[in-house]
Design a protein around this motif. Structure first.
Motif, PDB file in Angstrom:
ATOM      1  N   GLU A  41      27.642  -3.039  16.187  1.00 36.26           N
ATOM      2  CA  GLU A  41      26.700  -3.548  17.182  1.00 36.26           C
ATOM      3  C   GLU A  41      27.469  -4.400  18.171  1.00 36.26           C
ATOM      4  O   GLU A  41      28.347  -5.174  17.790  1.00 36.26           O
ATOM      5  N   GLN A  58      13.423  -4.278  13.605  1.00 36.26           N
ATOM      6  CA  GLN A  58      14.724  -4.673  13.077  1.00 36.26           C
ATOM      7  C   GLN A  58      15.592  -3.464  12.772  1.00 36.26           C
ATOM      8  O   GLN A  58      16.804  -3.516  12.947  1.00 36.26           O
ATOM      9  N   VAL A  59      15.009  -2.369  12.329  1.00 38.89           N
ATOM     10  CA  VAL A  59      15.754  -1.138  12.071  1.00 38.89           C
ATOM     11  C   VAL A  59      15.464  -0.190  13.234  1.00 38.89           C
ATOM     12  O   VAL A  59      14.299   0.113  13.516  1.00 38.89           O
ATOM     13  N   PRO A  77      23.091  -1.584  19.217  1.00 41.93           N
ATOM     14  CA  PRO A  77      23.589  -1.048  17.947  1.00 41.93           C
ATOM     15  C   PRO A  77      24.000   0.415  18.087  1.00 41.93           C
ATOM     16  O   PRO A  77      23.348   1.185  18.786  1.00 41.93           O
ATOM     17  N   PRO A  80      25.976   1.058  11.529  1.00 39.11           N
ATOM     18  CA  PRO A  80      25.609   0.015  10.569  1.00 39.11           C
ATOM     19  C   PRO A  80      26.138  -1.370  10.946  1.00 39.11           C
ATOM     20  O   PRO A  80      27.204  -1.509  11.538  1.00 39.11           O
ATOM     21  N   THR A  81      25.359  -2.374  10.587  1.00 38.09           N
ATOM     22  CA  THR A  81      25.772  -3.773  10.706  1.00 38.09           C
ATOM     23  C   THR A  81      26.008  -4.307   9.291  1.00 38.09           C
ATOM     24  O   THR A  81      25.704  -3.615   8.316  1.00 38.09           O
ATOM     25  N   SER A  84      23.021  -3.751   6.982  1.00 36.78           N
ATOM     26  CA  SER A  84      22.391  -2.422   6.930  1.00 36.78           C
ATOM     27  C   SER A  84      22.347  -1.874   5.505  1.00 36.78           C
ATOM     28  O   SER A  84      23.166  -2.230   4.656  1.00 36.78           O
ATOM     29  N   HIS A  85      21.391  -0.997   5.291  1.00 31.26           N
ATOM     30  CA  HIS A  85      21.264  -0.270   4.030  1.00 31.26           C
ATOM     31  C   HIS A  85      21.395   1.213   4.331  1.00 31.26           C
ATOM     32  O   HIS A  85      20.740   1.723   5.249  1.00 31.26           O
ATOM     33  N   HIS A  86      22.239   1.923   3.608  1.00 31.07           N
ATOM     34  CA  HIS A  86      22.351   3.380   3.711  1.00 31.07           C
ATOM     35  C   HIS A  86      22.651   3.863   5.134  1.00 31.07           C
ATOM     36  O   HIS A  86      22.091   4.851   5.592  1.00 31.07           O
ATOM     37  N   GLU A  88      21.897   2.690   8.104  1.00 30.05           N
ATOM     38  CA  GLU A  88      20.946   2.447   9.192  1.00 30.05           C
ATOM     39  C   GLU A  88      21.503   1.431  10.195  1.00 30.05           C
ATOM     40  O   GLU A  88      22.456   0.710   9.907  1.00 30.05           O
ATOM     41  N   CYS A  89      20.880   1.364  11.369  1.00 31.50           N
ATOM     42  CA  CYS A  89      21.166   0.311  12.352  1.00 31.50           C
ATOM     43  C   CYS A  89      20.153  -0.801  12.108  1.00 31.50           C
ATOM     44  O   CYS A  89      18.996  -0.692  12.500  1.00 31.50           O
ATOM     45  N   ARG A  90      20.591  -1.853  11.424  1.00 33.26           N
ATOM     46  CA  ARG A  90      19.700  -2.981  11.132  1.00 33.26           C
ATOM     47  C   ARG A  90      20.178  -4.188  11.924  1.00 33.26           C
ATOM     48  O   ARG A  90      21.292  -4.676  11.739  1.00 33.26           O
TER      49      ARG A  90
END
Length: 122
Positions: A41, A58-59, A77, A80-81, A84-86, A88-90
């Motif tokens: 990001e 947020q995602v 973004p 991933p940050t 993030s999980h799996h 994603e762009c969180r």
């Protein structure tokens, strides 16, 4: 509303939706700032302070143009940050959704922490 984001190693364009935050951003352009990176990001101070909009998220999808109200910053973004999980762009917290970058958002990989960054009207 179309914007261009420029940094020493590249540039990207984006289409903004008509939202209260997008309108404020458009009125403030051009903006010169300093890029910061957080995982995949890029974010930077936009010199604006706006409230969180009802559809803040947020995602988000890679290439989303978002406004981080907690940090008065544009957030871009592209992967991933650290939270993030799996894959994603969180984002750090829910952000106002302004629009999307044109083309492959991976072009943002060339932005380095501390780079000069400019946002202008196209």
């Amino acid at each position: 509303m179309r914007i261009r984001i420029l940094w020493p190693a590249g540039q990207a364009t984006a289409e903004l939706r008509s939202t209260p935050t997008s309108e404020k951003l458009w009125a403030a352009l051009p903006i010169d700032s300093t890029a910061r990176t957080w995982g995949d990001e890029v974010y930077f101070d936009a010199g604006l302070s706006v409230p969180r909009e009802p559809d803040a998220a947020q995602v988000v999808d890679p290439g989303t143009v978002a406004f981080w109200t907690d940090g008065d910053s544009l957030a871009l973004p592209f992967g991933p940050t650290p939270i993030s999980h799996h894959g994603e762009c969180r984002l750090a917290s829910p952000c106002n959704l302004l629009g999307a970058l044109d083309g492959d958002p991976a072009v943002l990989r060339t932005v380095r922490d501390g780079d000069a960054i400019r946002v202008e009207r196209v």
